[in-house]
Design an enzyme around this catalytic site. Sequence first.
Site, mmCIF file in Angstrom:
data_model
loop_
_atom_site.group_PDB
_atom_site.id
_atom_site.type_symbol
_atom_site.label_atom_id
_atom_site.label_comp_id
_atom_site.label_asym_id
_atom_site.label_seq_id
_atom_site.Cartn_x
_atom_site.Cartn_y
_atom_site.Cartn_z
ATOM 1 C CD GLU A 162 104.936 33.907 93.778
ATOM 2 O OE1 GLU A 162 104.719 34.780 92.916
ATOM 3 O OE2 GLU A 162 104.116 33.575 94.644
ATOM 4 C CE LYS A 233 104.997 35.824 98.440
ATOM 5 N NZ LYS A 233 104.558 35.965 97.093
ATOM 6 C CB ALA A 281 87.213 51.102 99.542
ATOM 7 C CB CYS A 289 98.877 35.274 98.002
ATOM 8 S SG CYS A 289 99.277 34.152 96.663
ATOM 9 C CE LYS A 292 99.483 30.417 100.787
ATOM 10 N NZ LYS A 292 100.880 30.756 100.924
#
Length: 459
Positions: A162, A233, A281, A289, A292
């Site tokens: 996804e 992904k 910035a 997401c 990790k």
Amino acid sequence: MCAAARERGIAVRLAVIGCGYVGLVTGACLAEAGHQVICTDIDRERIAKLNAGGVPIYERHLDEILRSARAAGRISYTSDAGEAIRAAQAVFICVGTPPKESGEADLSAIDNCARQIAAEADGPKLVIEKSTVPARTGLELSRALAAYSRNGLRFRVASNPEFLREGTAVEDFFHPDRIVVGVEEPSAAAELREIYRPILERSFHCPIHNGACPVGPRGEFLVTTINSAELIKHASNSFLALKISYANVLADLCERIGADVEEVTHAIGLDPRIGGQFLKAGLGFGGFCFPKDVQAFIHLAASVGVDFDILKATERVNKERIDRFMEKVAKALWVVKAKRIALLGLAFKANTDDVRFAPALEVLKRLLADGAEVHASDPEAISRTKPLFPQVHYHEDPYAALQNADAALVCTEWDVFKRLDWERAGKIMARKLVLDGRNLYSPSAMRDLGFEYYSFGRA
Ligand code: UGA
């Protein structure tokens, strides 16, 4: 699914395992698109809440879609995974894959799903991994399903990553720029095409545009190998993270040289080969997401002997954002201890209540460690932060947080903060000092209002 059914485009019976951000949005949107969806989760409280008509997460449009799909009898919830699995032709795995200490993705929840599916299925199923996983997980999942199966059933596995962003997940689901399906056999691709047919053909009633979706390019349906789909992904998220860190190093450079990072990123972003998005910035990326996925991608590469050095730098630059910000805070305030600080923003980004790996919470932790008195405000994330930091004072109203503050620290790019009336705020603050971690305001406008104003990469 029989060929005739495919031609008519009828509802597919789907199970979704895992009712988090990904699972719930996937289940809700596929039900709204016309399929029959049954969602399950090991968290019984979550299922009870859903059954009672509640929505356990904040995501724009999700509540209305869940309501309408439920009223149409197209979505249901159960804490009995077996019931969901048996009811479905295809099973979406949407469980968490959190990082281990080493950065490697913890795939135990996926393994658990494989056991459940193999044990509970009463017929062959298409098993679709939607959770973000390192390449080769699909192949392992295939092996696990075969090994755990006791009744000789054959499971086909597909990867369907996804690309939803929290905050705009429903919109992203209904209007994807691509739908990637990694398969081992054409029948799995055909089934997934059928599942996504309403989205690809825009034949559903769009709840966001009330049926009148803007004309524009439709999402591409891409069929790849399972390994490629999984890699796509991680490669997408890591590249976006890399862009953010690139902009952040530019900001450091601008500060030293006396340039303006907003001017620089705007100009470079106009080159379509670079693109203007994800060049903002500031305090850097957070959420469940990017941090990790970057780690897991570095780990995956290392496991096959590839040193993904630029991603290690991406991660390091991102962690240093908090240090840079706290240096600015310490420099401006001199002594942080006992200062009253208004912390504007807790969520890891705007339009979500998610505080996982939120840069704001890292800032909050450091402020508390330094002995500051923190008054925090966030439109959605207070209830998720309170149990983690009960010693903080929380205010729905940002002006209440700003009352008598020695400094305001802006940590999340919420619209309400962009529109704050700083003239009003200046009158109620103890000191007119703003440290802006998201470059929301014009330095000259803030100076004209009499503020001492610090941001990233600007004079
Ligand atoms: C991200 C991806 O954008 C999605 O495509 C992907 O599906 C999702 O991860 C996932 O893997 O599930 P999300 O985590 O919702 O989505 O958040 P983003 O909107 O990508 O923002 C990530 C972080 O980067 C936020 O903390 C944001 O404040 C920060 N950011 C973003 C910047 O610091 N600068 C920017 O220019 C853009």
